[in-house]
Design a protein around this motif. Sequence first.
Motif, PDB file in Angstrom:
ATOM      1  N   GLU A  50      -6.741 -11.617   5.393  1.00 51.29           N
ATOM      2  CA  GLU A  50      -7.667 -12.083   4.350  1.00 51.29           C
ATOM      3  C   GLU A  50      -7.048 -13.221   3.526  1.00 51.29           C
ATOM      4  O   GLU A  50      -7.726 -14.176   3.160  1.00 51.29           O
ATOM      5  CB  GLU A  50      -8.031 -10.924   3.412  1.00 51.29           C
ATOM      6  N   VAL A  54      -0.059   2.868   7.073  1.00 52.34           N
ATOM      7  CA  VAL A  54      -1.045   1.878   6.607  1.00 52.34           C
ATOM      8  C   VAL A  54      -0.702   0.459   7.083  1.00 52.34           C
ATOM      9  O   VAL A  54      -1.256  -0.529   6.583  1.00 52.34           O
ATOM     10  CB  VAL A  54      -1.194   1.900   5.064  1.00 52.34           C
ATOM     11  N   TYR A  55       0.192   0.389   8.058  1.00 54.67           N
ATOM     12  CA  TYR A  55       0.647  -0.922   8.556  1.00 54.67           C
ATOM     13  C   TYR A  55      -0.534  -1.805   8.962  1.00 54.67           C
ATOM     14  O   TYR A  55      -0.639  -2.968   8.545  1.00 54.67           O
ATOM     15  CB  TYR A  55       1.593  -0.661   9.726  1.00 54.67           C
ATOM     16  N   GLU A  56      -1.450  -1.247   9.762  1.00 47.90           N
ATOM     17  CA  GLU A  56      -2.588  -2.053  10.252  1.00 47.90           C
ATOM     18  C   GLU A  56      -3.453  -2.549   9.093  1.00 47.90           C
ATOM     19  O   GLU A  56      -3.978  -3.645   9.115  1.00 47.90           O
ATOM     20  CB  GLU A  56      -3.471  -1.215  11.199  1.00 47.90           C
ATOM     21  N   LYS A  57      -3.605  -1.679   8.087  1.00 50.10           N
ATOM     22  CA  LYS A  57      -4.429  -2.053   6.924  1.00 50.10           C
ATOM     23  C   LYS A  57      -3.783  -3.234   6.188  1.00 50.10           C
ATOM     24  O   LYS A  57      -4.477  -4.130   5.713  1.00 50.10           O
ATOM     25  CB  LYS A  57      -4.556  -0.887   5.934  1.00 50.10           C
ATOM     26  N   VAL A  58      -2.461  -3.195   6.083  1.00 49.18           N
ATOM     27  CA  VAL A  58      -1.777  -4.296   5.395  1.00 49.18           C
ATOM     28  C   VAL A  58      -1.953  -5.584   6.196  1.00 49.18           C
ATOM     29  O   VAL A  58      -2.203  -6.658   5.628  1.00 49.18           O
ATOM     30  CB  VAL A  58      -0.271  -3.979   5.169  1.00 49.18           C
ATOM     31  N   SER A  63      -4.499  -6.383   7.915  1.00 51.27           N
ATOM     32  CA  SER A  63      -5.844  -6.892   7.612  1.00 51.27           C
ATOM     33  C   SER A  63      -5.827  -7.653   6.285  1.00 51.27           C
ATOM     34  O   SER A  63      -6.471  -8.691   6.147  1.00 51.27           O
ATOM     35  CB  SER A  63      -6.856  -5.754   7.482  1.00 51.27           C
ATOM     36  N   ASN A  64      -5.088  -7.135   5.311  1.00 53.64           N
ATOM     37  CA  ASN A  64      -5.011  -7.835   4.021  1.00 53.64           C
ATOM     38  C   ASN A  64      -4.301  -9.183   4.166  1.00 53.64           C
ATOM     39  O   ASN A  64      -4.675 -10.159   3.512  1.00 53.64           O
ATOM     40  CB  ASN A  64      -4.287  -6.973   2.971  1.00 53.64           C
ATOM     41  N   GLY A  95      -5.258  -3.086  -1.193  1.00 57.62           N
ATOM     42  CA  GLY A  95      -6.678  -2.794  -1.046  1.00 57.62           C
ATOM     43  C   GLY A  95      -7.514  -3.268  -2.225  1.00 57.62           C
ATOM     44  O   GLY A  95      -8.742  -3.343  -2.143  1.00 57.62           O
ATOM     45  N   ARG A 140       0.837  -1.197   0.000  1.00 57.15           N
ATOM     46  CA  ARG A 140       0.000   0.000   0.000  1.00 57.15           C
ATOM     47  C   ARG A 140       0.873   1.250   0.000  1.00 57.15           C
ATOM     48  O   ARG A 140       2.025   1.207   0.401  1.00 57.15           O
ATOM     49  CB  ARG A 140      -0.877   0.024   1.260  1.00 57.15           C
ATOM     50  N   ARG A 141       0.259   2.359  -0.453  1.00 52.93           N
ATOM     51  CA  ARG A 141       0.928   3.661  -0.481  1.00 52.93           C
ATOM     52  C   ARG A 141       2.310   3.542  -1.129  1.00 52.93           C
ATOM     53  O   ARG A 141       2.417   3.050  -2.220  1.00 52.93           O
ATOM     54  CB  ARG A 141       1.016   4.219   0.945  1.00 52.93           C
TER      55      ARG A 141
END
Length: 612
Positions: free
Chosen positions: A539, A529-533, A535-536, A504, A475-476
Amino acid sequence: MCGIVGYVGKNHGVDTILEALSRLEYRGYDSAGVAVLHDGQIQVRKKAGKLQGLVDHVHKHPLIGTIGIGHTRWATHGLPNETNAHPHSDSTGKLTIVHNGIIENYAELKEKLISKGHEFKSQTDTEVIVHLIEEHAKRMPLEQAFRLTLKEIRGSYAVCLLSADEPDRIFGARNGSPLIVGIGKGESFFASDVPAVLGRTRRVWYLNDGEVVELRASGPKITTLDGKLLKRQPTTIKWDLTAARKEGYAHFMLKEIHEQPTAIEQTLFNRLKPETGQITFNRSTRAFLDALKPQEKIIIIACGTAYHAGLVGEYMLEEFANIPVDVDLASEFRYRGAMLDKNTTVIAITQSGETADTLAGIRLAKKQGAKIFSICNVMGSSIARESDAVLYTHAGPEIAVASTKAYTSQVTALTLLTLYLAKKRKRFAPARWKQLVRDFAALPNVIKKALEKAPDVKSVAAKYAGCRNFYYLGRRYNFPSALEGALKLKEICPLIHAEGYAAGEMKHGPISLIRMGWPVVFIATKSPVYEKVISNIEEVRARRGDCIVIASEGDSHIKRYADSLITVPETEEIFSPIVSAIPLQLFAYYVAVANKCDVDQPPNLAKSVTVE
Ligand code: F6R
């Protein structure tokens, strides 16, 4: 992409030409050939496949002569076989040429020539050139016939012409494809790139489009297409051949991966001054950047890996310098009708400075009034010469087809540019600026530490070397890293399909393929965006995919999410694409070696893509 050599001198012509061709192998090719003139006769040897095949063939069927031309071909028109390999000869066998580029109107010219009785042996566009010269030379001197032919062909070319009736000279010309002249002592050369001549001379001319050269042992003469004599001072090349040798590494790619601390130091040299906290550039670059207006818009154009560097540039220029940026693939930019004006700066990013689409892109932008700034590695290359200002990366020659040090030095150059413009726009508090400059200056050492992890990367690569599909997600700032990691793997491992995505985007399609054991490389270093990654990653794990995670050193939390973990030193997010590039490059390299791939010259790829 295609290597050209021409030689006139006193030495053994064929050995000289073959040696020069070997230094152009990095450009990518699928066949090779050589033609030498002796006693009024031109003899040609050609072979499909690697240059060594031609060398062995020439040993069995020797050639002598002190004037000749040679070529490594990357097929565009016609199969990569011996018949289509260059040099190509006219009907009489007295004229022979080598050519790099594409002749767009070859079909109509061929038809006309056939109606005049010419017989063609190959499926190439190139053969048309030599027959056209032959046709004109029936009515005029050879030099005139050559010039007239150049006026009639449409498209791109670097071309050299050898005639059995001209034992003292070769003609050469360029339009859109690179050609240089090497000026030695009692010998002269044509070549597609400087390494071909470096063992013999450091004095070169870089030719411009529309220039014609008559090459003699006593020296070259340069003229316009219409025959007007031009004066040119030779450029002296400062780097030498050892910079273009493997120096104990198994492959150029590995050597170039390990050269990155030095390459980045060279990009920063004399520009980043941690002692005074300043970023400076040479006068012309500074003048260009200082003249940028507040309403300026930037369009970055590039291809392949350089395009990925451009995507990183977009994140940083927008976030830090507050300048709106679009990034275009040069091949699309040319045809998308972008709206440009004098308030647009086009930044071309290119290692070679010769990529056909990027070159065409800047020419188009110039016509529409945009200003051109290039980030380029090769001094004196076409794109560098046609830009209003250039920021050279100084990464040294990059020989492996897969770009590594050129990429990280391009991102380094973009970071310099960003921080310079951001500081001018007063975007930093002094303490923040100081910290960024300090971290930036430490980057070569951080890269060295990342390289120390090569054995870890190698063992992870061994675990996945048998897989045939990979995803790369980030991300980013590390979304372009994901694209670049996937590109590295698929270009040097032709058996493997690898795809990079913005993490994302997974849910919008690609996730449908994830099943047990499907390897997914995540770039999950510390960032906003560490937390978002994470989550990915969850998944993918939920679908029993296999997660190879590149994370920041000391991140103990991430271990539980990773099937395989590779760590890199923690950095500011703006520097992280440079650092995460290291394990991504090494991973691709070790997977390719484990699969016994031709790492430095993968099939179908060329180092310098000089055709559209
Ligand atoms: C990939 C690679 C290519 C080049 C692209 C642009 O490893 O090397 O994708 O990045 O062909 O080349 P340059 O930078 O010379 O314009």
